[in-house]
Structures are given as C-alpha cells and as structure tokens.
Design a protein around this motif. Structure first.
Motif, PDB file in Angstrom:
ATOM      1  N   VAL A 151       0.840  -1.202   0.000  1.00 23.06           N
ATOM      2  CA  VAL A 151       0.000   0.000   0.000  1.00 23.06           C
ATOM      3  C   VAL A 151       0.875   1.252   0.000  1.00 23.06           C
ATOM      4  CG1 VAL A 151      -1.631   1.311   1.381  1.00 23.06           C
ATOM      5  CG2 VAL A 151      -1.919  -1.158   1.132  1.00 23.06           C
ATOM      6  N   SER A 152       1.924   1.234   0.835  1.00 26.18           N
ATOM      7  CA  SER A 152       2.746   2.434   0.956  1.00 26.18           C
ATOM      8  C   SER A 152       3.502   2.721  -0.342  1.00 26.18           C
ATOM      9  CB  SER A 152       3.671   2.274   2.162  1.00 26.18           C
ATOM     10  OG  SER A 152       4.980   2.559   1.828  1.00 26.18           O
ATOM     11  N   ILE A 153       4.038   1.675  -0.991  1.00 24.01           N
ATOM     12  CA  ILE A 153       4.768   1.898  -2.248  1.00 24.01           C
ATOM     13  C   ILE A 153       3.796   2.375  -3.334  1.00 24.01           C
ATOM     14  CG2 ILE A 153       6.134   0.798  -4.050  1.00 24.01           C
ATOM     15  CD1 ILE A 153       7.168  -1.136  -1.912  1.00 24.01           C
ATOM     16  N   ASP A 154       2.602   1.797  -3.326  1.00 22.33           N
ATOM     17  CA  ASP A 154       1.579   2.193  -4.290  1.00 22.33           C
ATOM     18  C   ASP A 154       1.294   3.686  -4.178  1.00 22.33           C
ATOM     19  OD1 ASP A 154       0.227   1.090  -6.331  1.00 22.33           O
ATOM     20  OD2 ASP A 154      -1.603   0.693  -5.203  1.00 22.33           O
ATOM     21  N   GLU A 155       1.157   4.168  -2.935  1.00 26.22           N
ATOM     22  CA  GLU A 155       0.891   5.592  -2.715  1.00 26.22           C
ATOM     23  C   GLU A 155       2.041   6.447  -3.238  1.00 26.22           C
ATOM     24  OE1 GLU A 155       0.115   6.067   1.409  1.00 26.22           O
ATOM     25  OE2 GLU A 155      -1.898   5.200   1.241  1.00 26.22           O
ATOM     26  N   ASP A 156       3.266   6.003  -2.945  1.00 25.88           N
ATOM     27  CA  ASP A 156       4.433   6.759  -3.420  1.00 25.88           C
ATOM     28  C   ASP A 156       4.419   6.874  -4.940  1.00 25.88           C
ATOM     29  OD1 ASP A 156       5.276   7.168  -0.912  1.00 25.88           O
ATOM     30  OD2 ASP A 156       6.840   5.629  -0.909  1.00 25.88           O
ATOM     31  N   CYS A 157       4.091   5.751  -5.599  1.00 24.93           N
ATOM     32  CA  CYS A 157       4.065   5.757  -7.065  1.00 24.93           C
ATOM     33  C   CYS A 157       3.017   6.732  -7.579  1.00 24.93           C
ATOM     34  CB  CYS A 157       3.760   4.355  -7.600  1.00 24.93           C
ATOM     35  SG  CYS A 157       5.155   3.243  -7.444  1.00 24.93           S
ATOM     36  N   SER A 158       1.818   6.716  -6.976  1.00 23.56           N
ATOM     37  CA  SER A 158       0.762   7.627  -7.411  1.00 23.56           C
ATOM     38  C   SER A 158       1.218   9.067  -7.227  1.00 23.56           C
ATOM     39  CB  SER A 158      -0.513   7.411  -6.593  1.00 23.56           C
ATOM     40  OG  SER A 158      -0.816   6.065  -6.533  1.00 23.56           O
ATOM     41  N   ARG A 159       1.901   9.330  -6.101  1.00 21.59           N
ATOM     42  CA  ARG A 159       2.354  10.695  -5.822  1.00 21.59           C
ATOM     43  C   ARG A 159       3.331  11.156  -6.909  1.00 21.59           C
ATOM     44  NH1 ARG A 159       6.438  12.283  -3.228  1.00 21.59           N
ATOM     45  NH2 ARG A 159       6.900  10.229  -2.428  1.00 21.59           N
ATOM     46  N   ILE A 160       4.259  10.273  -7.267  1.00 16.62           N
ATOM     47  CA  ILE A 160       5.243  10.662  -8.279  1.00 16.62           C
ATOM     48  C   ILE A 160       4.571  10.860  -9.631  1.00 16.62           C
ATOM     49  CG2 ILE A 160       7.190   9.801  -9.627  1.00 16.62           C
ATOM     50  CD1 ILE A 160       8.454   8.835  -7.163  1.00 16.62           C
ATOM     51  N   LEU A 161       3.627   9.974  -9.960  1.00  9.13           N
ATOM     52  CA  LEU A 161       2.910  10.121 -11.236  1.00  9.13           C
ATOM     53  C   LEU A 161       2.196  11.462 -11.275  1.00  9.13           C
ATOM     54  CD1 LEU A 161       1.313   6.631 -11.927  1.00  9.13           C
ATOM     55  CD2 LEU A 161       3.061   7.789 -13.255  1.00  9.13           C
ATOM     56  N   ALA A 162       1.583  11.846 -10.154  1.00 11.72           N
ATOM     57  CA  ALA A 162       0.782  13.072 -10.125  1.00 11.72           C
ATOM     58  C   ALA A 162       1.657  14.314 -10.123  1.00 11.72           C
ATOM     59  CB  ALA A 162      -0.121  13.062  -8.895  1.00 11.72           C
ATOM     60  N   THR A 163       2.730  14.307  -9.356  1.00  6.40           N
ATOM     61  CA  THR A 163       3.491  15.543  -9.180  1.00  6.40           C
ATOM     62  C   THR A 163       4.618  15.705 -10.187  1.00  6.40           C
ATOM     63  OG1 THR A 163       4.883  14.472  -7.541  1.00  6.40           O
ATOM     64  CG2 THR A 163       2.973  15.690  -6.727  1.00  6.40           C
ATOM     65  N   ARG A 164       5.221  14.609 -10.638  1.00  2.24           N
ATOM     66  CA  ARG A 164       6.400  14.755 -11.495  1.00  2.24           C
ATOM     67  C   ARG A 164       6.125  14.466 -12.961  1.00  2.24           C
ATOM     68  NH1 ARG A 164      10.330  17.052  -8.126  1.00  2.24           N
ATOM     69  NH2 ARG A 164      10.339  15.933  -6.156  1.00  2.24           N
ATOM     70  N   ALA A 165       4.973  13.854 -13.233  1.00  9.84           N
ATOM     71  CA  ALA A 165       4.666  13.461 -14.609  1.00  9.84           C
ATOM     72  C   ALA A 165       5.868  12.837 -15.309  1.00  9.84           C
ATOM     73  CB  ALA A 165       4.169  14.664 -15.407  1.00  9.84           C
ATOM     74  N   PRO A 166       6.332  11.672 -14.831  1.00  8.36           N
ATOM     75  CA  PRO A 166       7.545  11.076 -15.397  1.00  8.36           C
ATOM     76  C   PRO A 166       7.336  10.648 -16.845  1.00  8.36           C
ATOM     77  CG  PRO A 166       6.486   9.542 -13.916  1.00  8.36           C
ATOM     78  CD  PRO A 166       5.748  10.816 -13.780  1.00  8.36           C
ATOM     79  N   THR A 167       8.416  10.623 -17.592  1.00 10.50           N
ATOM     80  CA  THR A 167       8.346  10.174 -18.988  1.00 10.50           C
ATOM     81  C   THR A 167       9.418   9.120 -19.216  1.00 10.50           C
ATOM     82  OG1 THR A 167       9.854  11.928 -19.569  1.00 10.50           O
ATOM     83  CG2 THR A 167       7.519  12.357 -19.914  1.00 10.50           C
ATOM     84  N   ALA A 168       9.344   8.476 -20.371  1.00  9.12           N
ATOM     85  CA  ALA A 168      10.362   7.523 -20.827  1.00  9.12           C
ATOM     86  C   ALA A 168      10.752   6.519 -19.739  1.00  9.12           C
ATOM     87  CB  ALA A 168      11.581   8.267 -21.343  1.00  9.12           C
ATOM     88  N   SER A 169      12.040   6.398 -19.457  1.00 11.45           N
ATOM     89  CA  SER A 169      12.490   5.318 -18.570  1.00 11.45           C
ATOM     90  C   SER A 169      11.937   5.489 -17.156  1.00 11.45           C
ATOM     91  CB  SER A 169      14.014   5.276 -18.540  1.00 11.45           C
ATOM     92  OG  SER A 169      14.508   6.452 -17.961  1.00 11.45           O
ATOM     93  N   ASP A 170      11.722   6.732 -16.727  1.00 11.40           N
ATOM     94  CA  ASP A 170      11.159   6.945 -15.391  1.00 11.40           C
ATOM     95  C   ASP A 170       9.742   6.410 -15.312  1.00 11.40           C
ATOM     96  OD1 ASP A 170      13.494   8.198 -14.892  1.00 11.40           O
ATOM     97  OD2 ASP A 170      12.699  10.218 -15.230  1.00 11.40           O
ATOM     98  N   LEU A 171       8.976   6.683 -16.375  1.00 14.73           N
ATOM     99  CA  LEU A 171       7.603   6.191 -16.416  1.00 14.73           C
ATOM    100  C   LEU A 171       7.604   4.662 -16.406  1.00 14.73           C
ATOM    101  CD1 LEU A 171       4.624   6.819 -16.643  1.00 14.73           C
ATOM    102  CD2 LEU A 171       4.860   6.822 -19.117  1.00 14.73           C
TER     103      LEU A 171
END
Lengths: 441, 247
Positions: free
Chosen positions: B66-86
């Motif tokens: 659950v905690s890692i899932d939340e971290d991932c959602s946070r990064i997706l929302a705030t950083r909008a990762p692309t390419a290898s990060d995504l």
C-alpha cells in the motif's frame, strides 16, 4: 639568497661592468654592453631550454650537466622528483599488499559509500553474498542483501545488535554482519561479514543439551523425593534414620529447585525474540510477594513496600514474576533477622523501575560484574547453605533481555545491596480507565 | 549504461524519490523472500509455530504494498515522469502486486504447515516439497537481484527456469495421485501436499512476471505471453540496435 645565487648575481654584474669598462676604453660603451647582455641572455636561454627538455624527459634522460645556479636548480628538482617516485612506489606497493591481504581474509569485507552503495568488496564477501565484481559497484548493499533483519540493522547505522541471518543464497549458513564506521567522517563504512555457522551450531547443541538433561533428570528426582517424603512422614521410622532422611529430603528439594531453574532458563533461551505484551499488575504482584515473605518463619524484621505507580507493565506474567521473586528471595537470604528490605516501584519518562534494597551483607565490587553468570557464587559455602540454585540472577537477566530491560546492581560490603530492574517506556501502559474513574468517586 | 540512465536528473529530489521507490520494492522483496523461506521450512520440518509466525507477518507485506503504491501515485501526479522513469514506475506498480501475491501464497504455506504438523508425517514427499521450494526461492531471489541490477540477461535466465518448476509440480501431482489411488487414507495429506506444491508453482509464475517487468523497465519491451525463444531473438536485435546507435 643562497650562496650559488649570490655568486650568480655577482657574476652577471661583474661581466656587465667589465664589458662597460672595455667599451668605454674602445669608445663604444653602448655596443659593448649590448653585446655582453645578448651573450648572457643567449646562455640563459640555452640553459633554460636544456632544463625544460630534461623536465619533459625526466624518466629517460640523465640530468643535464650545468654550472652554477643552474646546477643547483637541476639538483634540487631531481632530488624532489626521486623522492616523489619513491613514495608513490611505496604507497602503491602498500595498497597492493593491503588488497591482497583483504582478498585472502577469511571474513568478508565490503566498503560502502555514504549512500550505502558498494565501492569495493573482497573475495569472501563476493562468494557469500553472491556479489559480482565491477557490475555491482555503485549498487546499494541493501538492494542486494535484502533480509529484513539486515536492512533494519543497516538503517540504524550499525547500532544495535549485529544480526545473524540465513540468507536465501546460502540457506544452510549463518552469516553475521558488523558495520564499522571510521571516526573521521568521510561517510564511508566497512561492512564485515562472518560465517558463524559453527558457533550457531555449538550454541544450539549446548542449549539442547541443557534442556534435555534437565528434563531427563526431573522424572527420577520426582520419584526419589516422593519416597523420601513418605519416609519422613512415617511414624515407625527408626529414630537413628530420622535425621539422615530429613537431610536427604532437603537435598533432593534443592536438586529439584536447580533442575526447575535450568528448565526455566533454557525455555527462555530457546524462545528467542521479544516477550509477549500482556498487561501485568506490578503493584499487585509485589504486594503478593511481600505477603509470602512475611509468612516465612525466619525473615528480616522490616519488609517495606513503596508503590509510586499503578501503571501496567506489558510483558509475560510468569517471567516477570520470576524476576521479582528471585530478587526478593535473594534479599531475604542475605539479610539478617534484624535487617530490613525495601521494595520500590515507580515509573518515569524512561520507563518503569523496581528496586529491591536490603541492609544485608552486601557484595564486594569485584564480584558484581560476574553475578549474573550461571552458578557463580560469591562465597560457595555460604550460599549453598542458603539453598539457592545459583541460577536466580541468570534467570533475571534473561527474562529482562526478553523484555528489553536491564539490571542495575549497587552494593557495599557490610552495608547492603540494591538491585534495580529497568523496563523501557514502550512496555509501560498507564491505567487510564481507573485513573479517570478515581476523581469522580 | 542503464543505471546511469535512471539517475540523470538535475532535480535531485526527484532522483532520490525514484531511488527510494526502487529500494522500497527491494525491501518488500526481502521480506517476501524470508516469508517464503520460512513458509517452506515450516512445511518441511513440520514447525507449526514458524508457520503461524509466517501467517501473522503477512500484514507487513500488505502494508508495504500500500505504501509503495501511494508513493508511485504521488510521483505520477506531481512529477509526470516520462520515458524510462515512467517505465520504472509502471514496472514497480506491477512488481509489488506480484510480490504481494507471493506473500499471500507464503501465508497459505504457513497455514498449511500449522495443519500438516498435526497429521502423521510422510518424510518422503516433504523432501519433494523442499526441492521445489528451494527452486522457487532461488527464482524469487534471482528475479529481485535482476531488478536491483537492472540485468535483463539474468532476468531471462530466471524466467527460463520457470518451466522446470512447472515440471516438478506435475511430477508431484502425478505422485500424489498414485498415492491416493493406492491408499485412500492418504487422500487428505496428499491434498495438502498438492496445495503446497500448487502455491509454490504459483510463486514461480509470479517470479517470472517480475523478470518480465525488469525487461520492460530496462528495454521498454513487453515480452509477456511470448515464448522465451522469440523473446531472446527480439532482445538480441534490440540490444544490437541500441549498442549500434550508442557507438
């Protein structure tokens, strides 16, 4: 300025003066001076070029043969250079030797950077942790060694007990880790890995032996003491036998006590990890113990109980009982009939504390560090007469360890002793319900 | 290099976030590995206490997911990762699901161990279980190592061994059926053994999935539902292309 430097300056001035004097005699002073200056400059440039050439080809060419100040400069430079080469060679040699030694070391060694990334490791570490040379440099160690106990230890920065784990790579092997930080804060750390399989095996063999032996001893002892009990109660027993039978009965009781304590100790040792957390009423337990002491035929005159807290202690009830009972019964044993015993229970920000203080015979300072060893006796003859098993304080220590607590001993020979057990704050729970109810009533 | 590729950001916080997520996944993996190891050990040695312990610890695995899932959602929302990060974030989200399932299977092993300890033991068949258990443990370990090192070749090597686990499972199944036909009294025990083998076989599948995510994360190639041979052919051409463009 050094002597050659002086000579150099004087030489130039002299040459120029001579040229000037000669020119003046001939009638062309300026031309003579200029010619001499050009000559000197040419000589300097030539020397400079030779020096420069040598500097660039130091390794092959011998130092140029020059005169005066130039010879001095070349000499000093080549001396400095030789010294540098010598030191460098020594350091490289030392480093190579050091690496060869650490590679051959039976223990694994891993050098970690500030972010726990792997910088270097030796052969033993590579084979135990299945690290790959070059490929794994720069990867965090806790990404490759993922055992939860190990991660917890590394995250604490190496404080706390060094973990002993079965790694999935080598499930038949016990590995112990130790994180060493250097005093100078470069952020680098050394992780030492040791194979402790044999130690672990020996230790478990010893534990098993003690547990099995005491278990096996218990049943025959029960039979013997049962017969002795009925013999002692037998009215027809010959008067001459009465005293020996009573003595046999006392000794078999003592033996039963020892076996009982051994079993308790090995039970605590084998159930590793933390004790459970059921709330235990310490105040009530201590009050009960006091009543038991008061019921004894020979006891110290005063047994005081001071309860400054009604908090609950979270722990295993039977183990807590044996901690307090052992401390109190020790105090009773070593305190004369006209002495006193004070038991004090209080809680503060650090946690909960129980102190058992007596005005007994006390313990000499040199014995205190060894008191919790098994069967350690300050005075063999005396304590055996008191009927102890010699295991009481070992049990206290083990039970405390399982509760995260520790034992403090303070004693003066002839004046009395104080044994204080400390429990951490996480094991204390205030009795909120009752406290809230009290002012209302 | 792939490692350099994942840590090239000027925003060092972002970098630390990504590195933190990777470490968290591997930490969760470490816990799952131990759960699996203890679960197999509990079944094979008939240690019901260890089995109960495994079953009790499963909630930690779930909490980590659950905690890692939340971290991932946070990064997706705030950083909008692309390419290898995504790809990293996507792979992490999938990996933790599989890790959590492995945790559940290990919990099952724990429960079964507690039950098996009460019945009469048959030394022979538990040895089979130990064998497949060790094998599956190696797979999970290898998959997580490949994840840590971003090593696609190791990932494929591990994925290939899944076939062996499947074969072992089938062998145990056949053996159990034979035992049940010979002596109906052993049916209950044989069923329990089958359950354990089945759980282990499932864990092997999850480990294989993790290997596939590693390939996806590093090379951006989805290799699910392809035969290993096809995958290797494709990856070889991909690698040749990438080294060609670099050099």
């Amino acid at each position: 300025m050094s002597k050659p430097a002086w000579r150099y300056v004087v030489g130039i001035v002299l040459a120029l003066t001579l040229a000037l004097a000669f020119g003046w005699l001939v009638g062309h002073a300026a031309i003579a001076l200029a010619a001499m200056a050009s000559l000197l400059l040419a000589a300097q440039v030539r020397n400079l070029l030779r020096f420069d050439h040598w500097l660039h080809h130091r390794k092959m060419a011998p130092p140029p043969d020059m005169m005066g100040l130039w010879a001095e400069i070349v000499g000093v430079t080549s001396r400095l250079y030789r010294r540098k080469v010598f030191h460098k060679r020594r350091v490289v040699e030392l480093l190579r030797e050091l690496r060869r030694m650490t590679s051959a070391m039976p223990d694994g060694a891993i050098l970690l950077g500030p972010d726990r990334e792997i910088i270097w490791f030796n052969r033993a570490a590579a084979s135990w942790l299945q690290l790959r040379r070059k490929v794994d440099y720069g990867i965090r160690i806790d990404n490759l060694v993922r055992h939860p106990d190990f991660i917890e230890y590394v995250e604490k920065g190496g404080r706390g007990t060094a973990p002993r784990v079965h790694l999935p790579q080598h499930s038949d092997r016990w590995l112990a880790f130790n994180l060493v930080t250097s005093a100078a804060g470069s952020g680098m750390r050394l992780l030492i890995v040791r194979d402790v399989t044999n130690e672990a095996r020996l230790e478990s063999m010893r534990k098993d032996f003690v547990a099995n032996a005491s278990h096996e001893l218990r049943s025959p002892l029960t039979v013997v003491s049962g017969y002795l009990d009925s013999l002692a109660d037998d009215a027809q027993l010959d008067a001459a036998w009465r005293e020996p039978v009573a003595e046999m009965r006392r000794q078999s009781d003592r033996m039963r006590g020892i076996v009982q304590d051994l079993l308790e100790l090995s039970k605590m040792e084998s159930s590793d990890g933390e004790a459970e957390r059921e709330p235990v009423d310490v105040a009530g337990m201590l009050a009960l113990l006091r009543r038991e002491v008061l019921a004894r035929p020979s006891r110290p005159a005063i047994v005081e109980l001071k309860l400054d807290s009604d908090a609950m202690l979270l722990g295993a009830e039977s183990e807590l009982h044996s901690i307090f009972a052992n401390l109190v019964s020790n105090a009773v044993k070593y305190t004369p009939v006209d002495g006193r015993i004070d038991v004090h229970w209080w809680t503060d920000a650090d946690g909960g504390h129980v102190e058992v203080r007596d005005s007994g015979i006390g313990i000499a300072a040199e014995h205190i560090p060894r008191l919790t060893e098994r069967f350690y006796r300050v005075d063999a003859g005396r304590s055996r007469k008191q009927g102890g098993s010699g295991l009481g304080l070992s049990i206290v220590k083990h039970a405390l360890q399982r509760h995260g607590g520790w034992l403090g001993i303070d004693s003066q020979e002839g004046k009395g002793s104080s044994f204080t057990v400390h429990f951490p704050a996480v094991r204390i729970r205030a009795r909120l319900m009752e406290r809230a109810a009290r002012p209302a009533s | 290099m792939e490692t350099a590729d994942l840590s090239h950001h000027i925003l060092s916080r972002y970098n630390a976030d990504l590195q933190g997520i990777r470490t968290a996944v591997l930490q969760m993996g470490g816990l799952v590995e131990r759960q699996l190891q203890d679960g197999v050990k509990a079944v094979v040695t008939g240690d019901s206490r260890l089995g109960e312990e495994v079953a009790r610890t499963d909630h930690k695995v779930n909490a980590m997911e659950v905690s890692i899932d939340e971290d991932c959602s946070r990064i997706l929302a705030t950083r909008a990762p692309t390419a290898s990060d995504l790809r990293l974030i996507v792979a992490v989200i999938k990996t933790i699901t599989d890790l959590e399932r492995i945790g559940d299977e290990a919990e099952k092993l724990g429960h079964t161990a507690a039950r098996l300890a009460d019945i009469e033991r048959s030394a022979h068949r538990y040895r089979e279980l130990k064998h497949i258990g060790d094998h599956v443990g190696e797979m999970v370990h290898g998959a997580l190592d490949a994840f840590a090192r971003l090593d696609t070749e190791a990932a494929l090597r591990v994925a290939r061994t899944d076939r062996l686990v499947d074969e072992e499972y089938e062998a145990i199944q056949r053996q159990c059926i034979t035992f049940m036909m010979e002596d109906p009294r052993t049916i209950r025990r044989a069923l329990d053994v089958l359950w354990v083998a089945r759980a282990l076989e499932r864990i092997g599948d999850h480990a294989k999935n993790i290997c596939e995510y590693v390939v996806y994360m590093v090379l951006g190639k989805d290799i699910r539902h392809l035969s290993i041979e096809d995958v290797e052919k494709q990856l070889a051409s991909l690698r040749a292309a990438s080294t060609g463009s670099v050099g």
